[in-house]
Write a protein that holds these residues in place. Structure first.
Motif, PDB file in Angstrom:
ATOM      1  N   SER B 241     -10.493  -4.892 -27.416  1.00  0.00           N
ATOM      2  CA  SER B 241     -10.779  -6.328 -27.528  1.00  0.00           C
ATOM      3  C   SER B 241      -9.559  -7.156 -27.113  1.00  0.00           C
ATOM      4  O   SER B 241      -9.707  -8.230 -26.539  1.00  0.00           O
ATOM      5  N   GLU B 242      -8.350  -6.626 -27.344  1.00  0.00           N
ATOM      6  CA  GLU B 242      -7.161  -7.413 -26.980  1.00  0.00           C
ATOM      7  C   GLU B 242      -6.986  -7.494 -25.452  1.00  0.00           C
ATOM      8  O   GLU B 242      -6.299  -8.385 -24.946  1.00  0.00           O
ATOM      9  N   VAL B 244      -9.303  -8.249 -23.456  1.00  0.00           N
ATOM     10  CA  VAL B 244     -10.260  -9.219 -22.927  1.00  0.00           C
ATOM     11  C   VAL B 244      -9.638 -10.597 -22.754  1.00  0.00           C
ATOM     12  O   VAL B 244      -9.989 -11.353 -21.843  1.00  0.00           O
ATOM     13  N   VAL B 279     -17.726  -4.541 -25.172  1.00  0.00           N
ATOM     14  CA  VAL B 279     -16.477  -5.199 -25.602  1.00  0.00           C
ATOM     15  C   VAL B 279     -16.416  -6.612 -25.017  1.00  0.00           C
ATOM     16  O   VAL B 279     -16.058  -7.571 -25.707  1.00  0.00           O
ATOM     17  N   ALA B 283     -16.773 -10.298 -27.160  1.00  0.00           N
ATOM     18  CA  ALA B 283     -15.759 -11.355 -27.046  1.00  0.00           C
ATOM     19  C   ALA B 283     -16.361 -12.639 -26.497  1.00  0.00           C
ATOM     20  O   ALA B 283     -15.638 -13.594 -26.204  1.00  0.00           O
TER      21      ALA B 283
END
Lengths: 329, 329
Positions: B241-242, B244, B279, B283
């Protein structure tokens, strides 16, 4: 008509179709090949590679751009030279319109080919299917063989005086070069014949090794070649006067650039081609030679379709085609 | 707009330019290579072959067809899959208009590429420049990997029930297949990045291995990719997720054909791509999946741009593009 591409090269072109296909070749089957362990994914793990199975080999690639309103009965078909592909006829290395575009502008449907084992034609495993490996053309060899300058002048990038090749774009030409096999003449001629049988008759415009193929092809399928333009052919078949009888009367145009005396292999290719042309001419066939320096056009390299006067040379070809029977609808 | 290519695919197209070029790569110099004796002329005489010298390596080929009156701000750029070339997007194996033509019809300038070491991009000597040799795709592997039918059904040419690939033209697809190297991802991504920096931003439409490259590229140059359409990508990078945050919000369309459960490697690629998509979606990014069988469109192979409903699949993409910001002028 007397074309001036400097006027028209930027006009729009209305096309009815862009079509491409592979043609020629056969399927070969490999069996009893040892399985190889090879790194085939990016992660560095070896996996088994199995060559056993069936392959298409000996095919070529053709790209056919069709005009909505062609002004000539037959298309122009381009054959490239050794170590090259159909890219020869597209944009010049310094970004000017290539001959594909100029001949579309002149009202011809245009067929560009990648010869067997070059470019999009694909190539086959060696020594499993091809018996030998390929050869590669270095920048240094291209510099001298394409007669940009003397081999010794490559490092300094000092071209022959008056050179018309866009020297600052030489690396863009080098990026086009592809490996080639040197023992595939028969396979290549067979595929080109299959192509001509599909789309012929055509006006055949061939460069360098492609010119050698073209001069070998006119005797095989004279009914499928309306006229032939060879630009610095890499030799010609030895022609005896009795050979000429069965050749019909296909108009031949031979084009030569400058600096030929600087490169012995080009003097040799030129001599062989002159013999071919002279036998045709002695038999009363339609031949025309354009020795550009003799015509006062100096400085052309081996790749005049890329030189700074490429549009002028294209116009010479278009004007010559316009004089031939069958060239106009 | 809702395109029906069945109506328009045969209309004329007015173009302002067909241009092509090579981009990316570097010059490498080979020295101290032993001279080889090889048969390089047809006559069977061996001559010395000297590999020493300079070569361009790592370049790709791009062909850019420009409309006289494009109806969209950015071009569509096509990336082909493994063992294939830009021919993927040209005429279908059974002779129908390819996606290059259909997207021109839809008002997009179109850029077709041959990836590094494929087709007109050329390839380099191994082991002198490339460290390993290539792999080759057999007809049997293509039959099963492209999900025309089960491997065991190749000999009888018995496709999966409801198969939409034009099976009678399978050999025309096989003729398009090219060797490929499997350890050149970074080199290929570098060349594609150079291309995007030259002509971007674009709408990127990528197939199979090209989809894998595309999903790796969007993080590298998000400002140069207006939207991305991946057709059966051969996997996707693992996304956290980071990751994205820095990706901007590039609309992603994922397209899957039929029979995926029949081929374990496709189930694996699909799962990796689903993880990537989920993912992104979690987001809040713009993602869309078209699982064709779930949409009631059954029978598509791994090459929907060649299947009998290729124009309908193209229309789905064109309609999706039309909904994206930046897609229309």
């Amino acid at each position: 008509m007397n074309v001036s591409f400097s006027k028209i090269a930027r006009q729009n072109v209305t096309i009815s179709e862009i079509t491409s296909f592979h043609i020629g070749g056969d399927t070969v089957e490999l069996s009893n090949q040892p399985r190889l362990m090879m790194r085939v994914a990016g992660e560095g793990m070896a996996r088994e590679v199995d060559l056993n199975g069936s392959y298409v080999t000996g095919q070529l690639y053709a790209n056919h751009v069709k005009l909505a309103a062609p002004r000539h009965a037959e298309p122009v078909m381009f054959w490239h030279g050794g170590a090259m592909t159909g890219v020869t006829w597209e944009t010049t290395p310094d970004g000017r319109p290539g001959w594909q575009w100029l001949f579309l502008q002149a009202g011809y449907d245009v067929i560009v080919t990648d010869a067997v084992e070059r470019g999009r034609a694909s190539w086959s495993p060696f020594p499993q299917i091809y018996d030998t490996g390929p050869v590669f053309r270095t920048k240094e060899e291209a510099w001298s063989m394409y007669r940009v300058g003397a081999r010794s002048s490559y490092a300094a990038r000092e071209p022959y005086q008056g050179q018309r090749f866009p020297v600052s774009a030489f690396d863009a030409l080098a990026a086009q070069l592809v490996p080639r096999w040197t023992t595939h003449d028969d396979m290549t001629l067979d595929a080109y014949q299959a192509l001509l049988e599909k789309v012929g008759p055509v006006h055949l415009v061939a460069h360098s090794q492609g010119g050698w193929f073209a001069l070998n092809m006119v005797r095989r399928v004279p009914h499928l070649v309306r006229s032939v333009v060879v630009i610095e052919p890499a030799g010609a078949p030895r022609l005896a006067s009795e050979d000429v009888a069965c050749m019909g009367d296909i108009p031949h145009l031979f084009i030569w650039g400058d600096f030929i005396d600087e490169v012995p292999s080009w003097k040799k290719y030129r001599a062989a081609t002159d013999q071919y042309r002279e036998v045709l001419a002695a038999a009363g066939k339609q031949t025309r030679e354009m020795d550009l320096p003799v015509m006062g056009i100096r400085g052309n390299s081996h790749v005049p379709m890329m030189d700074d006067n490429s549009a002028d040379i294209a116009a010479l070809v278009v004007d010559w085609l316009a004089q031939n029977p069958g060239a106009a609808i």
